[in-house]
Design a protein around this motif. Structure first.
Motif, PDB file in Angstrom:
ATOM      1  N   SER A  51       0.829  -1.211   0.000  1.00 13.69           N
ATOM      2  CA  SER A  51       0.000   0.000   0.000  1.00 13.69           C
ATOM      3  C   SER A  51       0.860   1.256   0.000  1.00 13.69           C
ATOM      4  O   SER A  51       0.549   2.234  -0.691  1.00 13.69           O
ATOM      5  N   ALA A  52       1.953   1.232   0.755  1.00  8.84           N
ATOM      6  CA  ALA A  52       2.833   2.402   0.802  1.00  8.84           C
ATOM      7  C   ALA A  52       3.465   2.664  -0.552  1.00  8.84           C
ATOM      8  O   ALA A  52       3.544   3.811  -1.009  1.00  8.84           O
ATOM      9  N   ASN A  53       3.912   1.613  -1.234  1.00  4.86           N
ATOM     10  CA  ASN A  53       4.530   1.792  -2.545  1.00  4.86           C
ATOM     11  C   ASN A  53       3.510   2.223  -3.589  1.00  4.86           C
ATOM     12  O   ASN A  53       3.827   2.982  -4.500  1.00  4.86           O
ATOM     13  N   ALA A  54       2.280   1.738  -3.470  1.00  2.38           N
ATOM     14  CA  ALA A  54       1.245   2.100  -4.436  1.00  2.38           C
ATOM     15  C   ALA A  54       0.927   3.581  -4.384  1.00  2.38           C
ATOM     16  O   ALA A  54       0.564   4.184  -5.401  1.00  2.38           O
ATOM     17  N   VAL A  55       1.036   4.204  -3.196  1.00  5.24           N
ATOM     18  CA  VAL A  55       0.758   5.633  -3.075  1.00  5.24           C
ATOM     19  C   VAL A  55       1.751   6.446  -3.890  1.00  5.24           C
ATOM     20  O   VAL A  55       1.417   7.469  -4.485  1.00  5.24           O
ATOM     21  N   ARG A  56       3.011   5.969  -3.989  1.00  7.76           N
ATOM     22  CA  ARG A  56       4.068   6.766  -4.604  1.00  7.76           C
ATOM     23  C   ARG A  56       4.342   6.407  -6.061  1.00  7.76           C
ATOM     24  O   ARG A  56       4.930   7.203  -6.774  1.00  7.76           O
ATOM     25  N   ARG A  57       3.955   5.225  -6.513  1.00  8.42           N
ATOM     26  CA  ARG A  57       4.353   4.781  -7.836  1.00  8.42           C
ATOM     27  C   ARG A  57       3.391   5.273  -8.911  1.00  8.42           C
ATOM     28  O   ARG A  57       2.270   5.684  -8.636  1.00  8.42           O
ATOM     29  N   ARG A  58       3.855   5.207 -10.163  1.00  8.82           N
ATOM     30  CA  ARG A  58       3.005   5.551 -11.293  1.00  8.82           C
ATOM     31  C   ARG A  58       1.927   4.481 -11.457  1.00  8.82           C
ATOM     32  O   ARG A  58       2.200   3.290 -11.311  1.00  8.82           O
ATOM     33  N   LEU A  59       0.719   4.926 -11.796  1.00 10.84           N
ATOM     34  CA  LEU A  59      -0.406   4.013 -11.851  1.00 10.84           C
ATOM     35  C   LEU A  59      -0.740   3.553 -13.267  1.00 10.84           C
ATOM     36  O   LEU A  59      -1.605   2.704 -13.445  1.00 10.84           O
ATOM     37  N   ASP A  60      -0.070   4.108 -14.264  1.00 14.54           N
ATOM     38  CA  ASP A  60      -0.414   3.783 -15.652  1.00 14.54           C
ATOM     39  C   ASP A  60      -0.257   2.288 -15.916  1.00 14.54           C
ATOM     40  O   ASP A  60       0.678   1.642 -15.411  1.00 14.54           O
ATOM     41  N   PRO A  61      -1.149   1.694 -16.740  1.00 14.42           N
ATOM     42  CA  PRO A  61      -1.023   0.269 -17.065  1.00 14.42           C
ATOM     43  C   PRO A  61       0.251   0.001 -17.862  1.00 14.42           C
ATOM     44  O   PRO A  61       0.577   0.730 -18.798  1.00 14.42           O
ATOM     45  N   SER A  62       0.964  -1.050 -17.465  1.00 17.40           N
ATOM     46  CA  SER A  62       2.245  -1.342 -18.114  1.00 17.40           C
ATOM     47  C   SER A  62       2.410  -2.826 -18.436  1.00 17.40           C
ATOM     48  O   SER A  62       3.449  -3.210 -18.980  1.00 17.40           O
ATOM     49  N   GLU A  63       1.428  -3.664 -18.102  1.00 13.65           N
ATOM     50  CA  GLU A  63       1.548  -5.096 -18.373  1.00 13.65           C
ATOM     51  C   GLU A  63       0.161  -5.716 -18.454  1.00 13.65           C
ATOM     52  O   GLU A  63      -0.835  -5.119 -18.063  1.00 13.65           O
ATOM     53  N   SER A  64       0.128  -6.937 -19.000  1.00 15.42           N
ATOM     54  CA  SER A  64      -1.116  -7.689 -19.064  1.00 15.42           C
ATOM     55  C   SER A  64      -1.219  -8.562 -17.814  1.00 15.42           C
ATOM     56  O   SER A  64      -0.306  -9.327 -17.497  1.00 15.42           O
ATOM     57  N   VAL A  65      -2.331  -8.430 -17.108  1.00 15.81           N
ATOM     58  CA  VAL A  65      -2.505  -9.107 -15.819  1.00 15.81           C
ATOM     59  C   VAL A  65      -3.612 -10.148 -15.949  1.00 15.81           C
ATOM     60  O   VAL A  65      -4.701  -9.845 -16.449  1.00 15.81           O
ATOM     61  N   SER A  66      -3.345 -11.356 -15.511  1.00 16.74           N
ATOM     62  CA  SER A  66      -4.363 -12.406 -15.446  1.00 16.74           C
ATOM     63  C   SER A  66      -5.107 -12.276 -14.124  1.00 16.74           C
ATOM     64  O   SER A  66      -4.505 -12.350 -13.052  1.00 16.74           O
ATOM     65  N   ARG A  92     -15.396 -18.355 -13.336  1.00 18.46           N
ATOM     66  CA  ARG A  92     -16.282 -18.741 -14.430  1.00 18.46           C
ATOM     67  C   ARG A  92     -15.555 -18.702 -15.766  1.00 18.46           C
ATOM     68  O   ARG A  92     -15.748 -19.570 -16.610  1.00 18.46           O
ATOM     69  N   ALA A  93     -14.728 -17.690 -15.937  1.00 19.74           N
ATOM     70  CA  ALA A  93     -13.873 -17.581 -17.123  1.00 19.74           C
ATOM     71  C   ALA A  93     -12.804 -16.556 -16.805  1.00 19.74           C
ATOM     72  O   ALA A  93     -13.123 -15.423 -16.417  1.00 19.74           O
ATOM     73  N   ASN A  94     -11.559 -16.954 -16.952  1.00 25.30           N
ATOM     74  CA  ASN A  94     -10.479 -16.024 -16.654  1.00 25.30           C
ATOM     75  C   ASN A  94     -10.404 -14.948 -17.739  1.00 25.30           C
ATOM     76  O   ASN A  94     -10.862 -15.145 -18.867  1.00 25.30           O
ATOM     77  N   PHE A  95      -9.845 -13.812 -17.392  1.00 28.41           N
ATOM     78  CA  PHE A  95      -9.613 -12.759 -18.386  1.00 28.41           C
ATOM     79  C   PHE A  95      -8.358 -11.995 -17.991  1.00 28.41           C
ATOM     80  O   PHE A  95      -7.893 -12.057 -16.850  1.00 28.41           O
ATOM     81  N   SER A  96      -7.805 -11.302 -18.959  1.00 26.02           N
ATOM     82  CA  SER A  96      -6.626 -10.472 -18.729  1.00 26.02           C
ATOM     83  C   SER A  96      -6.961  -9.026 -19.062  1.00 26.02           C
ATOM     84  O   SER A  96      -7.875  -8.752 -19.850  1.00 26.02           O
TER      85      SER A  96
END
Length: 426
Positions: free
Chosen positions: A259-274, A302-306
């Motif tokens: 949580s602490a790192n999430a406050v400071r880091r860039r939030l832009d999407p940079s990878e595909s997440v399953s 029910r069905a995975n997605f990325s």
């Protein structure tokens, strides 16, 4: 000393009014303040402009209408948040830009009313910026239209009236800059909170590691002792419990650091997440207090997605939702958690369902507001706000559907990703 007593009494009165809405019903507070301010200001202004400093134009009927709108605000505050949310935009537009502009123009752009108009503009932009801009535009245009209908439209184009426009533009820009500055300070507060959590986490690791090493040493000594006894069994069980607590605290530290790192880091999407992989990772990492608590959580893929995002930030979102759900179950003394990964829908979504205490309807509009905690003593009010901030950065959406004392469903909807990745279903 007398002034101090008056200030304390006034502060006690306003604090008592605000405490009634300390859980975040901002529209109710706004309606209450607008209502009382309208009653007082219209009464005092009418007396001043009629008997003390007479003005060329005064309208008792319009004053009475303004006072009635103020009384409606006091009534709306008692009727509930829904009425307040309808009342506030109308009252703001009428009481501030419309009334002040109309009286300013009907009094031939008198200097006294020019000052009142500036004060009204300053008060207006203490409301949320979008609401203030809409109210300013609508109220000013309606006031000009009414003045024109009275046959006084030539006043609008006089130099005394037009020179108010750059003054208002400067005032609005200055107030907007001040609001941006407050937002920057809020971001600094969040960053400081993140750094503080990180520092606490690192400081806690050293004594915990030492405790864990000592427990392992004692356990080996007990295992080497062939003379079994009941006392040794008790000590061994105690050592096992201590080790479990150490692992639990280390998992909590990992959660705080995320949580602490999430406050400071860039939030832009940079990878595909399953999504299924992220859910299983969260269940492995979450510090459940017991096997019984773990058994209350069920996953339905029910069905995975990325989707386009960041894996670690996805874990932060899911950890926050899981922690909130388990806290709700603890408060209610009942309930289960069900996590549904549904990639068959358009858009694909994740459902986070708990059948614990639910969320009251009047609280739901505020749960994603920063520093709003529900219940009031439950955490810092940062977690859900951070979740929504991350989701918005990914062009995704998070919302809550709840029924008090029954259930809470958090619905996370993600943009459709063109290329599918292999399923992460277990």
């Amino acid at each position: 000393m007398r002034d101090d007593r008056l200030e304390r009494k006034a502060g006690t009165f306003f604090a008592a009014q605000l405490r009634r809405h300390r859980n975040g019903e901002r529209s109710a507070v706004q309606a209450l303040v607008l209502g009382w301010a309208a009653l007082l200001v219209h009464s005092l202004q009418f007396a001043l402009n009629t008997w003390v400093f007479p003005q060329p134009f005064e309208s008792p009927a319009l004053r009475a209408l303004g006072a009635a709108v103020g009384a409606a605000g006091i009534a709306a505050e008692r009727m509930g948040p829904r009425y307040c949310e309808l009342y506030v935009p109308i009252a703001v537009a009428f009481q501030l830009p419309f009334f002040s502009t109309y009286m300013f123009l009907m009094n031939d752009a008198a200097a006294a009313w020019a000052q009142w108009l500036t004060v009204a503009t300053v008060a207006l932009f203490h409301f949320p910026t979008q609401l203030a801009l809409r109210a300013y535009a609508i109220g000013t245009l309606l006031a000009c239209a009414c003045v024109a209908l009275h046959g006084r439209g030539n006043t609008i184009l006089t130099a005394a009236a037009l020179q108010q426009l750059p003054v208002h533009a400067f005032v609005i820009g200055l107030l907007y800059a001040a609001r941006v500055g407050r937002s920057a300070l809020e971001q600094e507060k969040l960053a400081g909170m993140g750094e503080g959590l990180g520092a606490v986490a690192h400081e806690m690791r050293t004594p915990l590691a030492s405790m864990d090493a000592n427990v392992r040493g004692l356990t080996r000594m007990l295992q080497a002792d062939t003379a079994g006894s009941g006392a040794q069994d008790d000590v061994r069980q105690a050592m096992t419990r201590i080790q479990y607590e150490v692992r639990h605290m280390n998992h909590l530290i990992d959660l705080f650091l995320l949580s602490a790192n999430a406050v400071r880091r860039r939030l832009d999407p940079s990878e595909s997440v399953s999504m299924a992989d992220a859910v299983q990772s969260v269940l492995r990492r979450y510090p459940f207090t017991s096997p019984a608590q773990r058994s209350t959580v069920a996953v339905d893929v029910r069905a995975n997605f990325s989707f386009a995002g960041q894996y670690e930030l996805t874990v932060v979102i899911l950890l926050n939702l899981l922690r909130n759900a388990l806290k709700a179950i603890h408060r209610a003394g009942k309930g289960r958690v069900r996590i549904v990964v549904d990639g068959n829908r358009k858009p694909p979504r994740l459902l986070f369902i708990d059948t614990a205490c639910g969320i009251a309807a009047r609280r739901q509009p505020f749960i994603f507001h920063r520093f709003y905690a529900y219940p009031a003593h439950n955490g810092t009010g940062v977690g859900l706000a951070l979740c929504r901030q991350i989701m918005h950065a990914w062009n995704a959406r998070i919302r809550c559907v709840s029924r008090e004392s029954a259930y809470a469903i958090f619905v996370l909807e993600f943009p459709v990703q063109r290329a599918n990745v292999p399923s992460g279903e277990p």
